[in-house]
Design a protein around this motif. Structure first.
Motif, PDB file in Angstrom:
ATOM      1  N   ALA A 197      37.320-106.859 -45.311  1.00 17.06           N
ATOM      2  CA  ALA A 197      36.317-107.861 -44.944  1.00 17.06           C
ATOM      3  C   ALA A 197      34.956-107.218 -44.728  1.00 17.06           C
ATOM      4  CB  ALA A 197      36.755-108.615 -43.695  1.00 17.06           C
ATOM      5  N   ALA A 198      34.946-106.046 -44.087  1.00 17.17           N
ATOM      6  CA  ALA A 198      33.677-105.363 -43.847  1.00 17.17           C
ATOM      7  C   ALA A 198      33.039-104.909 -45.150  1.00 17.17           C
ATOM      8  CB  ALA A 198      33.894-104.171 -42.919  1.00 17.17           C
ATOM      9  N   ALA A 199      33.845-104.371 -46.060  1.00 13.44           N
ATOM     10  CA  ALA A 199      33.298-103.941 -47.350  1.00 13.44           C
ATOM     11  C   ALA A 199      32.803-105.130 -48.158  1.00 13.44           C
ATOM     12  CB  ALA A 199      34.350-103.162 -48.129  1.00 13.44           C
ATOM     13  N   THR A 200      33.511-106.231 -48.099  1.00 14.25           N
ATOM     14  CA  THR A 200      33.054-107.434 -48.792  1.00 14.25           C
ATOM     15  C   THR A 200      31.699-107.881 -48.239  1.00 14.25           C
ATOM     16  OG1 THR A 200      35.293-108.148 -49.373  1.00 14.25           O
ATOM     17  CG2 THR A 200      33.600-109.857 -49.257  1.00 14.25           C
ATOM     18  N   ALA A 201      31.537-107.813 -46.920  1.00 11.90           N
ATOM     19  CA  ALA A 201      30.245-108.168 -46.320  1.00 11.90           C
ATOM     20  C   ALA A 201      29.150-107.206 -46.764  1.00 11.90           C
ATOM     21  CB  ALA A 201      30.368-108.170 -44.799  1.00 11.90           C
ATOM     22  N   LEU A 202      29.437-105.906 -46.756  1.00 10.35           N
ATOM     23  CA  LEU A 202      28.444-104.907 -47.146  1.00 10.35           C
ATOM     24  C   LEU A 202      28.108-104.997 -48.632  1.00 10.35           C
ATOM     25  CD1 LEU A 202      29.843-101.834 -45.183  1.00 10.35           C
ATOM     26  CD2 LEU A 202      27.646-102.965 -44.758  1.00 10.35           C
ATOM     27  N   ALA A 203      29.090-105.409 -49.438  1.00  8.95           N
ATOM     28  CA  ALA A 203      28.907-105.449 -50.893  1.00  8.95           C
ATOM     29  C   ALA A 203      28.292-106.747 -51.380  1.00  8.95           C
ATOM     30  CB  ALA A 203      30.254-105.227 -51.592  1.00  8.95           C
ATOM     31  N   THR A 204      28.575-107.852 -50.694  1.00 12.43           N
ATOM     32  CA  THR A 204      28.192-109.162 -51.223  1.00 12.43           C
ATOM     33  C   THR A 204      27.233-109.936 -50.327  1.00 12.43           C
ATOM     34  OG1 THR A 204      29.967-110.452 -50.174  1.00 12.43           O
ATOM     35  CG2 THR A 204      30.506-109.304 -52.235  1.00 12.43           C
ATOM     36  N   GLY A 205      27.142-109.550 -49.045  1.00 11.73           N
ATOM     37  CA  GLY A 205      26.343-110.330 -48.109  1.00 11.73           C
ATOM     38  C   GLY A 205      27.051-111.558 -47.596  1.00 11.73           C
ATOM     39  N   ILE A 206      28.357-111.658 -47.824  1.00 14.29           N
ATOM     40  CA  ILE A 206      29.152-112.822 -47.430  1.00 14.29           C
ATOM     41  C   ILE A 206      30.246-112.382 -46.467  1.00 14.29           C
ATOM     42  CG2 ILE A 206      30.680-114.676 -48.231  1.00 14.29           C
ATOM     43  CD1 ILE A 206      27.806-115.026 -49.166  1.00 14.29           C
TER      44      ILE A 206
END
Length: 447
Positions: A98-107
């Motif tokens: 979830a953290a990587a998805t936030a860092l990668a996508t802004g979501i």
């Protein structure tokens, strides 16, 4: 140690304006901030590196022969903090996906999500946008390349545990008739060279150089498309690898193959800071931090000669609840960690075959045992179970160093943000992890 003295007025100037500084010899110190538009973006994720890790590393790297605690590379690039919470469905404490998805996508997304939102719908990453815009793209990590962090920049999957499907998507998913990443360096042969599908052969058939040892990687001509897998899963721990600074080596080689007039986007992950935190292994934690520090020193030098490059470093979360000082004792003793020659895990495996387990452990840990230590370590070697030996050796080191841990999992604290190079000013102050990706998208869309 050179003390930095700001010559900016504290009134009327903000951090984002990039204060000029002098060292105590009166020389102008490098200003690591810039309002420029970057051509190259290097995102560094130190998985699991909460604030206690950078403090611990400063003490670990300190020269005990001097009265001061010397600065380390991280001290000169700190710009702010970031919150790390996932989507509300997963509460306040994030996992790496979830953290990587936030860092990668802004979501924001749920724990376990790989490049998908909370409704399991694919969302574009900054690396994918960079590829679409014609930049060269790559990842260099110490985990398997289809692990949660790199996967969130390269793929879309509802679960981080679907390792084979994620690996398949690295080949099957195309952008502009090309693969998502031009350079992929890390571990993962178990997922890419399988009985049911050999992705290494498929990439080789499509113009990629496939290598499986460091020497091969070093000999490739610059500008190659590269799939480099150097271990079945993750790379050996820094203390056990034949190159203890393997992250900086992979980063240098990734950049060698990514440099291009159109620019590049590179994800670098110090993956095993997190693994050391989960294991409550202070020796490995400091070795992984040292590998990261050498990498950041290299990148700092790279930006000096390539000022159109932006480097951002942060953590996805903190792991282990590391404390430097425990049990009400106001002490921490990193001197017991500075000369380790092997990881605790490796020592726990090998000590049982030694004629003198205590002497072997003493040599590998790199410090002279006190009177009671040898008998204790010999008793640890007599334990029949590897995990019991490993746990007992870690407890032995924790006692020597006075290190504490609160959990074998993640904690929900904010993490530090570090930035330098073109556009670094955009990462000052208190951020959310999604703000980093959003700013990257702005830079990419302004090209």
């Amino acid at each position: 140690m050179l003390k930095k003295i700001s010559v900016c007025s504290l009134v009327g100037l903000t951090l984002a304006q990039g204060c000029a500084q002098l060292d105590n010899a009166g020389h102008a110190a490098q200003n690591l901030s810039s309002q420029q538009q970057p051509r190259n973006i290097i995102m560094v994720v130190a998985d699991g590196m909460g604030p206690a890790y950078t403090t611990a590393y400063r003490n670990f790297a300190d020269n005990p022969e001097t009265p001061d605690i010397e600065d380390v590379v991280f001290d000169h690039m700190l710009t702010g903090n970031a919150s790390t919470h996932p989507a509300p469905v997963s509460g306040y404490v994030t996992d790496s996906a979830a953290a990587a998805t936030a860092l990668a996508t802004g979501i924001k997304s749920y724990n376990g999500a790989i490049g998908v939102d909370a409704n399991k719908q694919p969302v574009e990453s900054v690396l994918q946008r960079a590829k679409q815009l014609g930049l060269r793209t790559g990842v260099a990590v110490t985990s398997q390349i289809n692990h949660a962090t790199p996967a969130s920049y390269l793929a879309h999957n509802e679960s981080r545990k679907n390792y084979n499907a994620i690996a398949d998507s690295f080949f099957d998913d195309r952008i502009n008739d090309g693969f998502v990443a031009d350079v992929m360096l890390g571990g993962g042969t178990s997922y890419f060279a399988r009985d049911d599908r050999d992705l290494t052969a498929l990439f080789a058939d499509n113009g990629y150089q496939y290598v499986d040892d460091y020497d091969q990687l070093a000999t490739l001509p610059a500008g190659s498309d590269v799939l480099g897998l150097f271990a079945p899963v993750g790379l050996p721990a820094a203390l056990d690898d034949n190159n203890p600074h393997r992250l900086s080596f992979l980063t240098k080689n990734a950049i060698k193959h990514l440099e291009d007039p159109e620019g590049f986007f590179l994800l670098v992950e110090a993956s095993q800071v997190d693994w050391a935190g989960h294991a409550n292994d202070i020796g490995s934690a400091m070795a992984e931090m040292d590998d990261l520090a050498v990498t950041m020193e290299y990148l700092q030098n790279y930006v000096e000669t390539h000022p159109d490059t932006l480097v951002v470093l942060t953590a996805d979360h903190s792991t282990g609840g590391l404390t430097i000082g425990a049990d009400g004792i106001y002490e921490w003793h990193p001197e017991y960690l500075r000369n380790m020659k092997a990881s605790v895990s490796s020592i726990a495996v090998n000590m049982v075959s030694e004629a003198s387990p205590a002497a072997y452990a003493e040599a590998q840990l790199g410090f002279t045992f006190e009177d009671d230590d040898s008998a204790l370590v010999d008793s640890i070697a007599a334990l029949p179970d590897f995990e019991a030996r490993e746990t007992a050796l870690k407890a032995f080191l924790d006692k020597k160093t006075n290190t504490g841990w609160t959990t074998g999992g993640h904690t929900g604290v904010d993490v530090e943000v570090f930035a330098f190079g073109a556009g670094a000013d955009a990462f000052a102050g208190q951020l959310d992890n999604t703000d980093i990706a959003k700013q990257f998208f702005r830079f990419l869309n302004n090209r």
